[in-house]
Design a protein around this motif. Structure first.
Motif, PDB file in Angstrom:
ATOM      1  N   ALA A  61     -37.593 -31.520  20.645  1.00 24.68           N
ATOM      2  CA  ALA A  61     -38.471 -32.671  20.860  1.00 24.68           C
ATOM      3  C   ALA A  61     -37.890 -33.549  21.972  1.00 24.68           C
ATOM      4  O   ALA A  61     -36.661 -33.649  22.126  1.00 24.68           O
ATOM      5  CB  ALA A  61     -38.603 -33.481  19.571  1.00 24.68           C
ATOM      6  N   ASP A  62     -38.756 -34.174  22.754  1.00 25.39           N
ATOM      7  CA  ASP A  62     -38.301 -34.942  23.919  1.00 25.39           C
ATOM      8  C   ASP A  62     -37.309 -36.033  23.545  1.00 25.39           C
ATOM      9  O   ASP A  62     -36.291 -36.224  24.228  1.00 25.39           O
ATOM     10  CB  ASP A  62     -39.497 -35.568  24.637  1.00 25.39           C
ATOM     11  CG  ASP A  62     -40.341 -34.538  25.368  1.00 25.39           C
ATOM     12  OD1 ASP A  62     -39.855 -33.398  25.540  1.00 25.39           O
ATOM     13  OD2 ASP A  62     -41.481 -34.872  25.749  1.00 25.39           O
ATOM     14  N   ASP A  63     -37.585 -36.763  22.451  1.00 31.56           N
ATOM     15  CA  ASP A  63     -36.699 -37.868  22.087  1.00 31.56           C
ATOM     16  C   ASP A  63     -35.342 -37.356  21.615  1.00 31.56           C
ATOM     17  O   ASP A  63     -34.299 -37.947  21.918  1.00 31.56           O
ATOM     18  CB  ASP A  63     -37.338 -38.762  21.023  1.00 31.56           C
ATOM     19  CG  ASP A  63     -37.768 -37.999  19.780  1.00 31.56           C
ATOM     20  OD1 ASP A  63     -37.840 -36.760  19.818  1.00 31.56           O
ATOM     21  OD2 ASP A  63     -38.051 -38.659  18.755  1.00 31.56           O
ATOM     22  N   LEU A  64     -35.331 -36.217  20.907  1.00 37.31           N
ATOM     23  CA  LEU A  64     -34.066 -35.631  20.465  1.00 37.31           C
ATOM     24  C   LEU A  64     -33.266 -35.133  21.656  1.00 37.31           C
ATOM     25  O   LEU A  64     -32.041 -35.339  21.721  1.00 37.31           O
ATOM     26  CB  LEU A  64     -34.328 -34.486  19.487  1.00 37.31           C
ATOM     27  CG  LEU A  64     -33.086 -33.719  19.004  1.00 37.31           C
ATOM     28  CD1 LEU A  64     -32.114 -34.657  18.302  1.00 37.31           C
ATOM     29  CD2 LEU A  64     -33.495 -32.559  18.090  1.00 37.31           C
ATOM     30  N   MET A  68     -29.536 -36.340  22.813  1.00 38.40           N
ATOM     31  CA  MET A  68     -28.445 -35.392  23.005  1.00 38.40           C
ATOM     32  C   MET A  68     -27.829 -35.536  24.389  1.00 38.40           C
ATOM     33  O   MET A  68     -26.606 -35.526  24.542  1.00 38.40           O
ATOM     34  CB  MET A  68     -28.944 -33.965  22.791  1.00 38.40           C
ATOM     35  CG  MET A  68     -29.262 -33.606  21.353  1.00 38.40           C
ATOM     36  SD  MET A  68     -30.117 -32.007  21.207  1.00 38.40           S
ATOM     37  CE  MET A  68     -28.928 -30.900  21.987  1.00 38.40           C
ATOM     38  N   MET A  69     -28.677 -35.672  25.406  1.00 38.94           N
ATOM     39  CA  MET A  69     -28.178 -35.775  26.770  1.00 38.94           C
ATOM     40  C   MET A  69     -27.464 -37.106  27.002  1.00 38.94           C
ATOM     41  O   MET A  69     -26.465 -37.167  27.737  1.00 38.94           O
ATOM     42  CB  MET A  69     -29.313 -35.593  27.779  1.00 38.94           C
ATOM     43  CG  MET A  69     -29.897 -34.189  27.808  1.00 38.94           C
ATOM     44  SD  MET A  69     -28.664 -32.877  28.157  1.00 38.94           S
ATOM     45  CE  MET A  69     -28.310 -32.258  26.499  1.00 38.94           C
ATOM     46  N   ASP A  70     -27.937 -38.177  26.377  1.00 40.18           N
ATOM     47  CA  ASP A  70     -27.244 -39.466  26.488  1.00 40.18           C
ATOM     48  C   ASP A  70     -25.857 -39.381  25.843  1.00 40.18           C
ATOM     49  O   ASP A  70     -24.868 -39.881  26.397  1.00 40.18           O
ATOM     50  CB  ASP A  70     -28.060 -40.575  25.820  1.00 40.18           C
ATOM     51  CG  ASP A  70     -29.293 -40.965  26.616  1.00 40.18           C
ATOM     52  OD1 ASP A  70     -29.371 -40.581  27.797  1.00 40.18           O
ATOM     53  OD2 ASP A  70     -30.169 -41.652  26.042  1.00 40.18           O
ATOM     54  N   GLY A  76     -18.955 -36.932  28.541  1.00 36.31           N
ATOM     55  CA  GLY A  76     -18.462 -36.472  29.836  1.00 36.31           C
ATOM     56  C   GLY A  76     -17.690 -37.553  30.565  1.00 36.31           C
ATOM     57  O   GLY A  76     -16.621 -37.298  31.129  1.00 36.31           O
ATOM     58  N   VAL A  77     -18.223 -38.765  30.545  1.00 34.72           N
ATOM     59  CA  VAL A  77     -17.532 -39.886  31.184  1.00 34.72           C
ATOM     60  C   VAL A  77     -16.167 -40.099  30.534  1.00 34.72           C
ATOM     61  O   VAL A  77     -15.149 -40.288  31.219  1.00 34.72           O
ATOM     62  CB  VAL A  77     -18.388 -41.165  31.094  1.00 34.72           C
ATOM     63  CG1 VAL A  77     -17.576 -42.381  31.513  1.00 34.72           C
ATOM     64  CG2 VAL A  77     -19.631 -41.026  31.962  1.00 34.72           C
ATOM     65  N   ALA A  78     -16.123 -40.034  29.205  1.00 35.25           N
ATOM     66  CA  ALA A  78     -14.861 -40.260  28.484  1.00 35.25           C
ATOM     67  C   ALA A  78     -13.819 -39.204  28.811  1.00 35.25           C
ATOM     68  O   ALA A  78     -12.611 -39.500  28.835  1.00 35.25           O
ATOM     69  CB  ALA A  78     -15.127 -40.290  26.983  1.00 35.25           C
ATOM     70  N   GLU A  79     -14.262 -37.967  29.083  1.00 31.13           N
ATOM     71  CA  GLU A  79     -13.318 -36.866  29.312  1.00 31.13           C
ATOM     72  C   GLU A  79     -13.180 -36.470  30.779  1.00 31.13           C
ATOM     73  O   GLU A  79     -12.511 -35.501  31.113  1.00 31.13           O
ATOM     74  CB  GLU A  79     -13.748 -35.641  28.494  1.00 31.13           C
ATOM     75  CG  GLU A  79     -13.752 -35.860  26.993  1.00 31.13           C
ATOM     76  CD  GLU A  79     -12.369 -36.169  26.437  1.00 31.13           C
ATOM     77  OE1 GLU A  79     -11.363 -35.919  27.134  1.00 31.13           O
ATOM     78  OE2 GLU A  79     -12.296 -36.677  25.297  1.00 31.13           O
TER      79      GLU A  79
END
Length: 221
Positions: A61-64, A68-70, A76-79
């Motif tokens: 679903a688009d919202d899921l 997930m991508m957020d 990714g930023v943290a690592e």
């Protein structure tokens, strides 16, 4: 002082972005442990064509998917991982066979390929389902041509993937990555590094205690 040995079994796939995050967090554990990993490959989307397809066809679903991508972007930023826009997926089957065969080339070559498969797909946007792309990546990482051919020709690599699948079923693996530091200490998914470290310490202590028990039994005989 020597680092304690930590044995881990990791169920993973090179087209799983959370596996990439988990891989980076595992690497951080090497600061504390002599980490020895048994890589167990699970093909998470076996029906996906090697030519690739839009991620919309995965059926989320688009919202899921946005959630997930957020979450993935924040991880990714943290690592320190640079994720490109994740707009296509592909078959990982050939890549998994290649990685399995490359284990026989030693740790240095294997880990060059292992890390490059993640960056090629998630940062560079290359299709790691494509045999031509995989040959280029293998050559870049120092994997012999014969190893590439053997990976895709010889049946026992396919059979090993099936054994990993059966093992995942027996262990009730429901997510990738799933990381075992022994049966009693497991991580389901790319959990925070603090959780990785806590479970790793508990797993290393349990493994050391078991080794001491086994040594004691041998001494009794």
């Amino acid at each position: 002082m020597d680092k304690p040995v930590l044995l881990a079994s990791v169920f993973t796939d090179y087209i799983c972005p959370f596996c990439y995050v988990g891989d980076v967090r595992l690497e951080r554990l090497r600061e504390h442990f002599d980490l020895k990993i048994n890589w167990c490959y699970l093909e998470i989307h076996p029906d996906t064509p090697a030519s690739g397809m839009p991620v919309q066809e995965l059926g989320y679903a688009d919202d899921l998917w946005r959630q997930m991508m957020d979450n993935l972007k924040a991880m990714g930023v943290a690592e320190g991982i640079r994720f490109r826009e994740h707009d296509f997926t592909t078959s990982s089957h050939r890549a998994l066979l290649l990685a399995e065969a490359t284990k026989e080339e030693g740790a240095e070559v294997f880990y060059r390929l292992h890390r490059r498969l993640f960056t090629a797909y998630f940062t560079d946007g290359r299709n790691i389902g494509d045999a031509v792309v995989l040959r280029e990546l293998a050559a870049e990482c120092g994997v012999p041509d014969e190893t590439v051919e053997r990976a895709w020709r010889e049946a026992h690599y396919e059979q090993q993937l099936q054994r990993y699948l059966a093992g995942a079923h027996d262990l009730q693996v429901r997510a990738t990555p799933t990381i075992f530091f022994g049966r009693e200490h497991r991580l389901d998914g790319a959990l925070p590094y603090e959780v990785f470290l806590r479970e790793a310490r508990a797993g290393a202590a349990a493994q050391q205690a078991e080794a001491e028990r086994e040594a004691g039994k041998r001494d009794e005989h």
